[in-house]
Design an enzyme around this catalytic site. Structure first.
Site, mmCIF file in Angstrom:
data_model
loop_
_atom_site.group_PDB
_atom_site.id
_atom_site.type_symbol
_atom_site.label_atom_id
_atom_site.label_comp_id
_atom_site.label_asym_id
_atom_site.label_seq_id
_atom_site.Cartn_x
_atom_site.Cartn_y
_atom_site.Cartn_z
ATOM 1 N N ASP A 10 0.852 -1.201 0.000
ATOM 2 C CA ASP A 10 0.000 0.000 0.000
ATOM 3 C C ASP A 10 0.885 1.247 0.000
ATOM 4 O O ASP A 10 0.831 2.055 0.923
ATOM 5 C CB ASP A 10 -0.942 -0.009 1.226
ATOM 6 C CG ASP A 10 -0.195 -0.029 2.552
ATOM 7 O OD1 ASP A 10 0.996 -0.424 2.562
ATOM 8 O OD2 ASP A 10 -0.781 0.376 3.573
ATOM 9 N N ASP A 15 6.903 1.103 2.100
ATOM 10 C CA ASP A 15 6.625 0.142 1.010
ATOM 11 C C ASP A 15 7.527 0.459 -0.184
ATOM 12 O O ASP A 15 7.977 -0.451 -0.882
ATOM 13 C CB ASP A 15 5.175 0.259 0.535
ATOM 14 C CG ASP A 15 4.161 0.059 1.639
ATOM 15 O OD1 ASP A 15 3.592 -1.028 1.750
ATOM 16 O OD2 ASP A 15 3.918 1.024 2.397
ATOM 17 N N ASN A 39 -2.218 2.867 3.465
ATOM 18 C CA ASN A 39 -1.590 4.157 3.735
ATOM 19 C C ASN A 39 -2.326 5.298 3.066
ATOM 20 O O ASN A 39 -2.176 6.463 3.459
ATOM 21 C CB ASN A 39 -0.135 4.141 3.264
ATOM 22 C CG ASN A 39 0.737 3.297 4.167
ATOM 23 O OD1 ASN A 39 0.512 3.244 5.363
ATOM 24 N ND2 ASN A 39 1.718 2.626 3.587
ATOM 25 N N THR A 124 2.787 -6.131 2.704
ATOM 26 C CA THR A 124 3.248 -4.994 3.516
ATOM 27 C C THR A 124 2.143 -3.939 3.681
ATOM 28 O O THR A 124 2.431 -2.775 3.952
ATOM 29 C CB THR A 124 4.520 -4.350 2.910
ATOM 30 O OG1 THR A 124 4.201 -3.838 1.619
ATOM 31 C CG2 THR A 124 5.647 -5.348 2.811
ATOM 32 N N PHE A 165 -1.014 -0.670 12.464
ATOM 33 C CA PHE A 165 -1.937 -0.205 11.432
ATOM 34 C C PHE A 165 -2.424 -1.327 10.494
ATOM 35 O O PHE A 165 -3.633 -1.456 10.238
ATOM 36 C CB PHE A 165 -1.300 0.915 10.586
ATOM 37 C CG PHE A 165 -2.203 1.355 9.482
ATOM 38 C CD1 PHE A 165 -3.265 2.198 9.732
ATOM 39 C CD2 PHE A 165 -2.040 0.869 8.187
ATOM 40 C CE1 PHE A 165 -4.155 2.569 8.726
ATOM 41 C CE2 PHE A 165 -2.916 1.233 7.176
ATOM 42 C CZ PHE A 165 -3.967 2.084 7.446
ATOM 43 N N ASN A 166 -1.507 -2.126 9.932
ATOM 44 C CA ASN A 166 -1.926 -3.111 8.913
ATOM 45 C C ASN A 166 -2.885 -4.150 9.495
ATOM 46 O O ASN A 166 -3.835 -4.568 8.819
ATOM 47 C CB ASN A 166 -0.713 -3.830 8.313
ATOM 48 C CG ASN A 166 0.133 -2.921 7.441
ATOM 49 O OD1 ASN A 166 -0.355 -1.910 6.922
ATOM 50 N ND2 ASN A 166 1.396 -3.268 7.272
ATOM 51 N N HIS A 239 9.570 0.142 8.203
ATOM 52 C CA HIS A 239 9.013 -1.177 8.489
ATOM 53 C C HIS A 239 9.138 -2.183 7.329
ATOM 54 O O HIS A 239 9.655 -3.285 7.499
ATOM 55 C CB HIS A 239 7.509 -1.054 8.788
ATOM 56 C CG HIS A 239 7.144 0.037 9.731
ATOM 57 N ND1 HIS A 239 7.187 -0.112 11.096
ATOM 58 C CD2 HIS A 239 6.704 1.309 9.512
ATOM 59 C CE1 HIS A 239 6.775 1.000 11.686
ATOM 60 N NE2 HIS A 239 6.479 1.885 10.736
ATOM 61 N N ASP A 240 8.549 -1.825 6.186
ATOM 62 C CA ASP A 240 8.222 -2.842 5.174
ATOM 63 C C ASP A 240 9.417 -3.551 4.537
ATOM 64 O O ASP A 240 9.338 -4.762 4.275
ATOM 65 C CB ASP A 240 7.329 -2.218 4.094
ATOM 66 C CG ASP A 240 5.964 -1.831 4.643
ATOM 67 O OD1 ASP A 240 5.555 -2.381 5.681
ATOM 68 O OD2 ASP A 240 5.298 -0.971 4.032
HETATM 69 C C1 BDR Z 1 2.743 -0.188 8.511
HETATM 70 O O1 BDR Z 1 1.706 0.751 8.215
HETATM 71 C C2 BDR Z 1 2.141 1.656 7.228
HETATM 72 O O2 BDR Z 1 2.200 2.953 7.748
HETATM 73 C C3 BDR Z 1 3.514 1.228 6.787
HETATM 74 O O3 BDR Z 1 3.597 1.238 5.378
HETATM 75 C C4 BDR Z 1 3.692 -0.169 7.336
HETATM 76 O O4 BDR Z 1 3.309 -1.147 6.410
HETATM 77 C C5 BDR Z 1 3.386 0.168 9.838
HETATM 78 O O5 BDR Z 1 2.427 0.136 10.857
HETATM 79 CA CA CA Z 2 2.856 -0.617 4.107
#
Ligand code: BDR
Ligand code: CA
Length: 315
Positions: A10, A15, A39, A124, A165-166, A239-240
């Site tokens: 996303d 990402d 996102n 991701t 979040f994801n 993160h990703d």
């Molecule tokens: C995740 O949420 C998004 O903000 C980032 O792309 C990552 O995949 C982190 O919580």
């Molecule tokens: Ca992401």
């Protein structure tokens, strides 16, 4: 043999780094990029994916758009971190092409149908497209090596105090994927908060003698400002790309087998991942490998090498 993957994402600043890492590495065979809401809105995520692949010099990688919202519940978006476009920061040229009109689930299925070997599914963003694929084509489970996803945490959340979040954005989708029994690896916030784009990291990118490095430095600048504003972090967690790094270099992350579940019903805890690191549920077998420790130097070396490789190709 490079590892064949589908990257479902996303984009999103982090990402974007995952896509660059996947394109650059000779150890990865990026067969498709599929997009999801998360996102930002789906159409923004899809345009961003096409633009990122142009930055990477990989306009041949197929891209298709997937879910615009979760399997159930309300849509959550991360524009408060990634900006109005989902990839705010440096101005990029419009995409060189349109997305594949067949859509994400059909593209994933066609890649899996066509493959001679099993393919790794890297997720991701929210897990919606993967869950939809496995609903529509359960016969394809045997064509997937594993699902490795960024999401969840063994500890704190970020979108809510307890949920990352994801996993917050589509907990039912993650739950469905876990129920399939596919091998799953979770790269959660407890791991990705070790992958900080410090000032030294951003300076190193900015000093690279090519546009890919400068663009990435500018993305990290925007992302860092968001993390400072929203969470008071000194440097943003990238993160990703930790998922892709784990495939490229099996030593970069230490893992633990554990029982993993996602909260669907909690009043305050919807989307929280429950990771039984201490064997408290005696009747639950481990159903996932959970990322615990990142070799930080090794991770950034992989990213810097990838950017330089892409930069050299563009010269
Ligand atoms: C995740 O949420 C998004 O903000 C980032 O792309 C990552 O995949 C982190 O919580
Ligand atoms: Ca992401």
């Amino acid at each position: 043999m490079p590892i064949p993957i589908i990257l479902d994402c996303d984009p999103g600043h982090d990402d974007a780094v995952a896509i660059l890492l996947a394109v650059a590495s000779p150890k990865i065979d990026l067969r498709a990029v599929t997009t999801c809401f998360g996102n930002c809105a789906l159409e923004d995520a899809t345009r961003n994916a096409l633009q990122i692949l142009d930055v990477a010099g990989a306009p041949e990688v197929p891209v298709a758009a997937g879910a615009s919202g979760p399997l159930s519940g309300d849509q959550a978006l991360g524009n408060y971190v990634h900006g109005a476009s989902g990839l705010d920061g440096p101005e990029l040229p419009p995409p060189s092409r349109a997305a594949d009109p067949q859509g994400a689930v059909a593209l994933m299925a066609s890649v899996l149908d066509a493959a001679d070997e099993a393919v790794t599914l890297v997720v991701t963003g929210p897990m919606t497209n993967a869950a939809q694929l496995l609903r529509d084509r359960p016969d394809l489970i045997s064509s997937i090596t594993e699902v490795i996803f960024m999401g969840g945490s063994t500890e704190r959340g970020n979108h809510t105090p307890s949920a990352e979040f994801n996993t917050y954005a589509d907990p039912e989708a993650l739950d469905e994927v876990l129920q399939t029994g596919l091998p799953v690896r979770m790269v959660g916030l407890n791991l990705t908060h070790q992958a900080l784009a410090t000032q030294a990291v951003v300076d190193r990118m900015r000093a690279m003698p090519h546009q890919v490095g400068q663009t990435c430095a500018a993305w990290m600048g925007f992302f860092g400002d968001s993390y400072h504003r929203v969470w008071e972090f000194d440097a943003p967690p990238v993160h990703d790309p930790c998922t892709i790094a784990a495939l490229i270099d099996p030593e970069v992350i230490e893992w633990r087998d554990a029982f993993l579940a996602v909260e669907l019903d909690g009043t305050w805890t919807r989307g929280e991942t429950v990771v039984d690191l201490h064997g408290r549920y005696a009747d639950r077998r481990p159903n996932a490998r959970v990322a615990l420790t990142l070799d930080v130097q090794r991770f950034w070396s992989l990213v810097f090498d990838a950017l330089d490789r892409l930069g050299a190709r563009g010269d």
